[in-house]
Write an enzyme that holds these catalytic residues in place. Structure first.
Site, PDB file in Angstrom:
ATOM      1  CG  ASP A 152      -0.412  -0.430   2.479  1.00 28.84           C
ATOM      2  OD1 ASP A 152       0.792  -0.724   2.522  1.00 28.84           O
ATOM      3  OD2 ASP A 152      -1.151  -0.480   3.479  1.00 28.84           O
ATOM      4  N   GLY A 196      -5.043  -2.400   2.421  1.00 25.41           N
ATOM      5  CA  GLY A 196      -4.608  -1.048   2.732  1.00 25.41           C
ATOM      6  C   GLY A 196      -5.186  -0.606   4.053  1.00 25.41           C
ATOM      7  NE  ARG A 328      -0.432 -11.770   1.704  1.00 23.25           N
ATOM      8  CZ  ARG A 328      -0.368 -11.839   3.021  1.00 23.25           C
ATOM      9  NH1 ARG A 328      -0.378 -10.717   3.724  1.00 23.25           N
ATOM     10  NH2 ARG A 328      -0.279 -12.987   3.641  1.00 23.25           N
TER      11      ARG A 328
END
Length: 407
Positions: A152, A196, A328
């Site tokens: 993020d 985030g 990710r």
């Protein structure tokens, strides 16, 4: 300083840079200082406390380039805070009364480590700073050089974290499939929840890339139902934006009435204070990780927002999809590979010169790529919603830009 042994560790959540950064460090040391031994602590600080390490042998060195093509971390991650003794005792990583910093320091001393490379976010690198400070106070010289990893992009004062560009690209790609579900039911609400915690950069950048993908399609076929309007994103909610639920519900209901679906990009940190307050008012426990962060997967921000909007906009079916683990764990894209290469070169150079810090483009020093002093490293850098590109994105979507009061 003569460097004889270097140790690597990756820690915190995954990001699409860990494997490549490990491979890049091995390649760089092998190219310019092949006599230096390299070890890797498995599962981050967990491996440092338990003494779980592997030697990077000739075969691993020869094939280090393969790591650039994979996501995840070949040496493993964990979430361990060396200053949270209570948590570490509960997990069996230290004994009651044992100082975790001392135990980790003694492991490094016993293993003869001269340089420790940490690849992680602000928690990983500030933990490394705690360790380096402890060792310095106790007369053991250790150079600690960190590489910044967050999807993020929220590390102060680093302009661009490793892995963030890839994560945004992958979140857009995820949406390109998930939003295809918009015709699976009349009056469909799709909430794309993006990782985030306190920074909306990843959600904003993913929405920008997805919107650009929609705009770049060469043609549509609206008479049969394939319309740009149905595929586009209709709202973006971030921690840094004020969310007027009633106002947005009115706007989005008009979208639903006109085209039959609504697509929302939601940062998982948006609305968290309100959700926590509601849970605590209901007597529910809010779970937290070893760093004190709320476990976002246990409070389900996507479901909360979906519940708020579903009735207000007349949705007949609601779908909440999370792109976090998809994004990710991806392999680094070309943008990140280039950034990783530049940061790795400086990380090794800094290590050999005995200069500790976290490698990054320093926003407070003209974006210079340098080893940034550990005391200046912090997390939760807010996304600047007043950047022109973000204002243009919201204007395209017909959404008002109202910054949150806290930011």
């Amino acid at each position: 300083m003569t460097v004889k042994r270097v140790a690597l560790l990756t820690a915190g959540g995954f990001a699409p840079c860990l494997s490549s950064a490990v491979g890049g460090l091995i390649e760089r040391y092998t190219a310019i200082a092949p006599e230096i031994e390299i070890i890797a602590y498995q599962y981050g600080y967990h491996g440092l406390l338990t003494g779980n390490s592997v030697v990077v042998d000739d075969a691993a060195r020869a094939n280090a380039g393969l790591l650039h093509s994979f996501g995840g971390s070949p040496i493993g991650n964990s979430r361990v805070k060396l200053t949270n003794a209570k948590n570490l005792v509960e997990r069996g990583l230290v004994a009651e009364g044992e100082d975790p910093l001392e135990k980790a320091a003694e492991r490094l001393r016993t293993d003869g480590v001269d340089v420790l490379h940490t690849i992680g976010g602000d928690d990983t690198n500030t933990t490394a700073a705690d360790l380096a400070h402890y060792l310095e106070e106790h007369g053991y010289g250790l150079t600690v050089v960190g590489l910044p990893k967050t999807i993020d992009n929220d590390i102060v004062p680093i302009r661009q974290s490793l892995g963030a560009n890839t994560a945004a690209e992958q979140a857009s790609r995820f949406a390109q499939n998930i939003i295809g579900e918009h015709r699976s039911n009349p009056r469909m609400l799709i909430v794309h929840e993006v990782m985030g915690r306190a920074c909306g950069w990843l959600t904003a950048e993913a929405a920008r890339r997805y919107h650009a993908w929609v705009e770049a399609q060469p043609a549509w076929n609206p008479s049969i139902g394939l319309s740009k309007e149905r595929w586009d994103v209709h709202a973006v909610f971030l921690p840094e934006l004020a969310v007027d639920l009633a106002g947005e519900a009115t706007r989005l209901k008009a979208v639903m009435d006109e085209i039959g679906n609504v697509n929302i990009f939601l940062s998982e940190g948006a609305g968290v204070p309100e959700i926590i307050a509601e849970m605590e008012a209901n007597g529910e426990e809010v779970q937290r990780d070893p760093f004190g962060h709320v476990k976002l997967d246990t409070i389900n921000p996507g479901n909360w927002f979906a519940k708020q909007f579903a009735g207000l906009i007349g949705a007949e079916k609601v779908m909440v999809q999370k792109s976090g683990y998809f994004s990710r764990s991806a392999a680094a894209n070309e943008e990140d590979l280039e950034l990783i290469a530049r940061m790795v070169d400086l990380a090794v150079d800094s290590a050999l010169r005995g200069v500790s810090g976290v490698i990054g483009n320093d926003e407070e020093a003209g974006d210079e790529l340098r080893a940034i002093e550990f005391p200046r490293i912090a997390g939760h850098k807010a996304f600047d919603v007043n950047q022109p590109w973000f204002g243009e994105l919201l204007a395209d979507l017909g959404q008002p830009l109202v910054p949150a009061a806290a930011h």
